[in-house]
Design a protein around this motif. Structure first.
Motif, PDB file in Angstrom:
ATOM      1  N   GLU A  71       0.820  -1.217   0.000  1.00 15.50           N
ATOM      2  CA  GLU A  71       0.000   0.000   0.000  1.00 15.50           C
ATOM      3  C   GLU A  71       0.851   1.263   0.000  1.00 15.50           C
ATOM      4  OE1 GLU A  71      -3.274  -0.142  -0.246  1.00 15.50           O
ATOM      5  OE2 GLU A  71      -3.309  -2.327  -0.132  1.00 15.50           O
ATOM      6  N   LYS A  72       1.992   1.226  -0.642  1.00 20.56           N
ATOM      7  CA  LYS A  72       2.921   2.351  -0.609  1.00 20.56           C
ATOM      8  C   LYS A  72       2.299   3.620  -1.193  1.00 20.56           C
ATOM      9  CE  LYS A  72       7.339   1.717  -0.969  1.00 20.56           C
ATOM     10  NZ  LYS A  72       8.641   1.323  -1.448  1.00 20.56           N
ATOM     11  N   LYS A  73       1.565   3.503  -2.290  1.00 18.44           N
ATOM     12  CA  LYS A  73       0.982   4.672  -2.951  1.00 18.44           C
ATOM     13  C   LYS A  73      -0.067   5.339  -2.066  1.00 18.44           C
ATOM     14  CE  LYS A  73      -1.169   6.171  -7.227  1.00 18.44           C
ATOM     15  NZ  LYS A  73      -1.681   5.760  -8.538  1.00 18.44           N
ATOM     16  N   SER A  74      -0.958   4.545  -1.479  1.00 20.05           N
ATOM     17  CA  SER A  74      -2.003   5.126  -0.636  1.00 20.05           C
ATOM     18  C   SER A  74      -1.428   5.729   0.647  1.00 20.05           C
ATOM     19  CB  SER A  74      -3.077   4.083  -0.311  1.00 20.05           C
ATOM     20  OG  SER A  74      -2.502   2.994   0.368  1.00 20.05           O
ATOM     21  N   ILE A  75      -0.373   5.149   1.174  1.00 18.34           N
ATOM     22  CA  ILE A  75       0.272   5.703   2.372  1.00 18.34           C
ATOM     23  C   ILE A  75       0.909   7.046   2.050  1.00 18.34           C
ATOM     24  CG2 ILE A  75       2.188   5.370   3.995  1.00 18.34           C
ATOM     25  CD1 ILE A  75       1.533   2.375   3.922  1.00 18.34           C
ATOM     26  N   ILE A  76       1.554   7.153   0.893  1.00 15.43           N
ATOM     27  CA  ILE A  76       2.180   8.416   0.494  1.00 15.43           C
ATOM     28  C   ILE A  76       1.118   9.491   0.292  1.00 15.43           C
ATOM     29  CG2 ILE A  76       3.434   9.547  -1.394  1.00 15.43           C
ATOM     30  CD1 ILE A  76       5.105   6.971  -1.603  1.00 15.43           C
ATOM     31  N   ILE A  77      -0.004   9.131  -0.338  1.00 15.82           N
ATOM     32  CA  ILE A  77      -1.098  10.096  -0.532  1.00 15.82           C
ATOM     33  C   ILE A  77      -1.649  10.547   0.810  1.00 15.82           C
ATOM     34  CG2 ILE A  77      -3.457  10.345  -1.406  1.00 15.82           C
ATOM     35  CD1 ILE A  77      -2.594   8.562  -3.764  1.00 15.82           C
ATOM     36  N   PHE A  78      -1.854   9.613   1.728  1.00 16.07           N
ATOM     37  CA  PHE A  78      -2.369   9.942   3.057  1.00 16.07           C
ATOM     38  C   PHE A  78      -1.422  10.888   3.790  1.00 16.07           C
ATOM     39  CE2 PHE A  78      -2.501   8.927   7.628  1.00 16.07           C
ATOM     40  CZ  PHE A  78      -3.800   9.322   7.899  1.00 16.07           C
ATOM     41  N   LEU A  79      -0.133  10.596   3.765  1.00 17.54           N
ATOM     42  CA  LEU A  79       0.845  11.462   4.433  1.00 17.54           C
ATOM     43  C   LEU A  79       0.903  12.841   3.776  1.00 17.54           C
ATOM     44  CD1 LEU A  79       3.739   8.945   5.139  1.00 17.54           C
ATOM     45  CD2 LEU A  79       2.122   9.910   6.775  1.00 17.54           C
ATOM     46  N   PHE A  80       0.754  12.892   2.453  1.00 22.01           N
ATOM     47  CA  PHE A  80       0.748  14.163   1.733  1.00 22.01           C
ATOM     48  C   PHE A  80      -0.454  15.010   2.152  1.00 22.01           C
ATOM     49  CE2 PHE A  80      -0.264  16.713  -2.085  1.00 22.01           C
ATOM     50  CZ  PHE A  80       0.906  17.440  -2.159  1.00 22.01           C
ATOM     51  N   VAL A  81      -1.629  14.395   2.252  1.00 25.43           N
ATOM     52  CA  VAL A  81      -2.836  15.123   2.666  1.00 25.43           C
ATOM     53  C   VAL A  81      -2.692  15.625   4.101  1.00 25.43           C
ATOM     54  CG1 VAL A  81      -5.298  14.822   3.196  1.00 25.43           C
ATOM     55  CG2 VAL A  81      -4.382  13.987   1.038  1.00 25.43           C
ATOM     56  N   ILE A  82      -2.191  14.797   4.990  1.00 24.33           N
ATOM     57  CA  ILE A  82      -1.987  15.206   6.380  1.00 24.33           C
ATOM     58  C   ILE A  82      -0.994  16.360   6.463  1.00 24.33           C
ATOM     59  CG2 ILE A  82      -1.063  14.446   8.611  1.00 24.33           C
ATOM     60  CD1 ILE A  82      -3.840  13.372   8.046  1.00 24.33           C
ATOM     61  N   THR A  83       0.061  16.314   5.670  1.00 27.77           N
ATOM     62  CA  THR A  83       1.058  17.389   5.659  1.00 27.77           C
ATOM     63  C   THR A  83       0.444  18.698   5.174  1.00 27.77           C
ATOM     64  OG1 THR A  83       2.790  15.765   5.238  1.00 27.77           O
ATOM     65  CG2 THR A  83       3.325  18.065   4.779  1.00 27.77           C
ATOM     66  N   ILE A  84      -0.372  18.619   4.137  1.00 31.69           N
ATOM     67  CA  ILE A  84      -1.025  19.826   3.623  1.00 31.69           C
ATOM     68  C   ILE A  84      -1.963  20.412   4.671  1.00 31.69           C
ATOM     69  CG2 ILE A  84      -2.748  20.622   1.949  1.00 31.69           C
ATOM     70  CD1 ILE A  84      -1.362  18.883  -0.114  1.00 31.69           C
ATOM     71  N   LEU A  85      -2.742  19.553   5.322  1.00 34.11           N
ATOM     72  CA  LEU A  85      -3.651  20.043   6.367  1.00 34.11           C
ATOM     73  C   LEU A  85      -2.883  20.670   7.523  1.00 34.11           C
ATOM     74  CD1 LEU A  85      -6.322  17.200   6.464  1.00 34.11           C
ATOM     75  CD2 LEU A  85      -6.562  19.491   5.504  1.00 34.11           C
ATOM     76  N   ALA A  86      -1.793  20.040   7.926  1.00 38.65           N
ATOM     77  CA  ALA A  86      -0.988  20.587   9.021  1.00 38.65           C
ATOM     78  C   ALA A  86      -0.333  21.903   8.623  1.00 38.65           C
ATOM     79  CB  ALA A  86       0.081  19.576   9.440  1.00 38.65           C
ATOM     80  N   TYR A  87       0.001  22.048   7.358  1.00 37.14           N
ATOM     81  CA  TYR A  87       0.643  23.273   6.888  1.00 37.14           C
ATOM     82  C   TYR A  87      -0.348  24.436   6.856  1.00 37.14           C
ATOM     83  CZ  TYR A  87       3.260  26.452   3.897  1.00 37.14           C
ATOM     84  OH  TYR A  87       3.901  27.532   3.401  1.00 37.14           O
ATOM     85  N   PHE A  88      -1.579  24.172   6.393  1.00 28.92           N
ATOM     86  CA  PHE A  88      -2.546  25.246   6.231  1.00 28.92           C
ATOM     87  C   PHE A  88      -3.401  25.500   7.471  1.00 28.92           C
ATOM     88  CE2 PHE A  88      -1.849  24.448   1.662  1.00 28.92           C
ATOM     89  CZ  PHE A  88      -1.490  25.739   1.319  1.00 28.92           C
ATOM     90  N   TYR A  89      -3.382  24.626   8.447  1.00 20.91           N
ATOM     91  CA  TYR A  89      -4.215  24.803   9.639  1.00 20.91           C
ATOM     92  C   TYR A  89      -3.963  26.132  10.359  1.00 20.91           C
ATOM     93  CZ  TYR A  89      -6.355  24.072  14.159  1.00 20.91           C
ATOM     94  OH  TYR A  89      -7.097  24.232  15.293  1.00 20.91           O
ATOM     95  N   PRO A  90      -2.717  26.552  10.603  1.00 19.17           N
ATOM     96  CA  PRO A  90      -2.507  27.838  11.276  1.00 19.17           C
ATOM     97  C   PRO A  90      -3.058  29.026  10.480  1.00 19.17           C
ATOM     98  CG  PRO A  90      -0.482  26.569  11.294  1.00 19.17           C
ATOM     99  CD  PRO A  90      -1.446  25.840  10.426  1.00 19.17           C
ATOM    100  N   VAL A  91      -2.969  28.962   9.169  1.00 17.76           N
ATOM    101  CA  VAL A  91      -3.496  30.044   8.336  1.00 17.76           C
ATOM    102  C   VAL A  91      -5.007  30.110   8.463  1.00 17.76           C
ATOM    103  CG1 VAL A  91      -3.713  30.876   5.956  1.00 17.76           C
ATOM    104  CG2 VAL A  91      -1.575  29.844   6.731  1.00 17.76           C
ATOM    105  N   ILE A  92      -5.661  28.971   8.411  1.00 18.25           N
ATOM    106  CA  ILE A  92      -7.119  28.915   8.515  1.00 18.25           C
ATOM    107  C   ILE A  92      -7.564  29.367   9.904  1.00 18.25           C
ATOM    108  CG2 ILE A  92      -9.082  27.325   8.517  1.00 18.25           C
ATOM    109  CD1 ILE A  92      -7.518  25.707   6.369  1.00 18.25           C
ATOM    110  N   LYS A  93      -6.860  28.925  10.931  1.00 20.73           N
ATOM    111  CA  LYS A  93      -7.220  29.313  12.298  1.00 20.73           C
ATOM    112  C   LYS A  93      -7.057  30.818  12.501  1.00 20.73           C
ATOM    113  CE  LYS A  93      -6.503  28.083  17.069  1.00 20.73           C
ATOM    114  NZ  LYS A  93      -5.864  27.223  18.028  1.00 20.73           N
TER     115      LYS A  93
END
Length: 145
Positions: A71-93
């Motif tokens: 499941e390497k591809k789905s794990i990479i996509i999941f980590l990418f989405v989590i990274t994007i959310l963590a990056y933009f969360y302070p801006v949204i807050k």
């Protein structure tokens, strides 16, 4: 006259087989003599944790390696989405806090200040100004009850 040396392919195969067999037995001896990992030595030899726990840990390690491999591809996509959310969360807050501040300041101005002659856009401008550190709100007279 030189005679050509002929080699029998069966003889080559037998030599290769014997060499591989000898290497395999040497590899088995190396694997048997291999030291235990430090964590196994510490937890299960020195401390004396039960062997069932070691078996469960090794099975979990094996299944997790297989899962990551499959499941390497789905794990990479999941980590990418989590990274994007963590990056933009302070801006949204930060944006949400500013909008909340503007709404509270607007309600305060309407309730407590004399807003006769001030339209809705100016009240929004004053509330935004107040939230960003402006002091123009203090220039409006308080309502006299």
């Amino acid at each position: 006259m030189n005679k050509k040396e002929t080699t029998n392919p069966k003889e080559l195969k037998n030599q290769n087989y014997e060499a591989k067999k000898m290497n395999a037995s040497a590899n088995l001896k190396k694997k048997k003599d291999k030291d235990l990992p430090w964590w196994v030595e510490l937890l299960f030899v020195q401390i004396g944790l039960p062997d069932k726990l070691l078996i469960k840990i090794l099975k979990a390690k094996k299944t997790s390696k297989e899962f990551i491999k499959n499941e390497k591809k789905s794990i990479i996509i999941f980590l990418f989405v989590i990274t994007i959310l963590a990056y933009f969360y302070p801006v949204i807050k930060h944006a949400k806090n500013k909008l909340d501040c503007e709404a509270i300041a607007k309600n305060y101005i309407i309730k407590n200040k004399n807003t006769i002659g001030i339209n809705n856009r100016e009240i929004k401008m004053l509330s935004t100004n107040f939230c960003y550190g402006g002091e123009e709100i203090y220039e409006i007279e308080n309502l006299k009850n």
